[in-house]
Enzyme design. Sequence first.
Site, PDB file in Angstrom:
ATOM      1  N   THR A  40       0.857  -1.177   0.000  1.00  0.00           N
ATOM      2  CA  THR A  40       0.000   0.000   0.000  1.00  0.00           C
ATOM      3  C   THR A  40       0.894   1.228   0.000  1.00  0.00           C
ATOM      4  O   THR A  40       1.967   1.211   0.612  1.00  0.00           O
ATOM      5  CB  THR A  40      -0.920   0.031   1.234  1.00  0.00           C
ATOM      6  OG1 THR A  40      -1.474   1.342   1.396  1.00  0.00           O
ATOM      7  CG2 THR A  40      -0.167  -0.314   2.502  1.00  0.00           C
TER       8      THR A  40
ATOM      9  N   CYS B  93      -2.043   4.970  -5.252  1.00  0.00           N
ATOM     10  CA  CYS B  93      -2.811   4.145  -4.322  1.00  0.00           C
ATOM     11  C   CYS B  93      -2.971   2.810  -5.018  1.00  0.00           C
ATOM     12  O   CYS B  93      -3.338   2.757  -6.202  1.00  0.00           O
ATOM     13  CB  CYS B  93      -4.170   4.770  -4.023  1.00  0.00           C
ATOM     14  SG  CYS B  93      -5.266   3.680  -3.090  1.00  0.00           S
TER      15      CYS B  93
END
Length: 233
Positions: free
Chosen positions: A83, A197
Amino acid sequence: MKTIGLIGGMSWESSLLYYQIINQTVKEKLGGHHSAKSLLYSVDFEEIKILQHEGKWTEATEIMIEIARKLEISGADCIVICTNTMHKMAEEIEAAISIPLLHIADATAKLIVNDGRKKVALLGTAFTMEQDFYKGRLIEQFGLEVIVPTPEDSKIIHDIIYEELCLGIIKEKSKQAYLQIIDKLIDQGAEAVILGCTEITLLISQENCRVPVYDTTKIHAENAVEFSLRNDW
């Protein structure tokens, strides 16, 4: 082959892509029935999400350090945080372990620099777009000029990530909203777009954009394989 330690589950939707890309890349490089040696620690994202939005980054950092140490003890040769946002505590994690942490921004920036691009648009969670832990690294260590959406557009991007993409919900309306925001950034001079992202790749791809798109999920996963197969460490 070295063992890749993955910190995933943020969200599991993108962690699934990491696992798939890593193993596909190993198979492409080695052939036969080869697959990656890896360890995955998958968190309960609801707990992490609450800490993020309550600004409890110290608590979140402690959790991430504990996970990284567990992966190292279990035999991981490197750490991959699956992430972008949780790279906010990358330096603290690096300081707490003795194996390399493969930074997602570094892998992405190196490709951008090698491609000769200077001005890039960064999309991601509000934390990634607004705080300096990510874009500051791109600017200071790689000399890139980074632009981000307006606060109003940033909220649209952030909300779609958490309310849709992290839940596996894909909407054409949201895709078009993203593309409109990207077009605005291109009009401001962006030569490329960073999908900062790991869930955005579920919605946006190169075929949707008129400038190069840097998919951090794919780049980071392939970087992990490159490290795993190197013989000089």
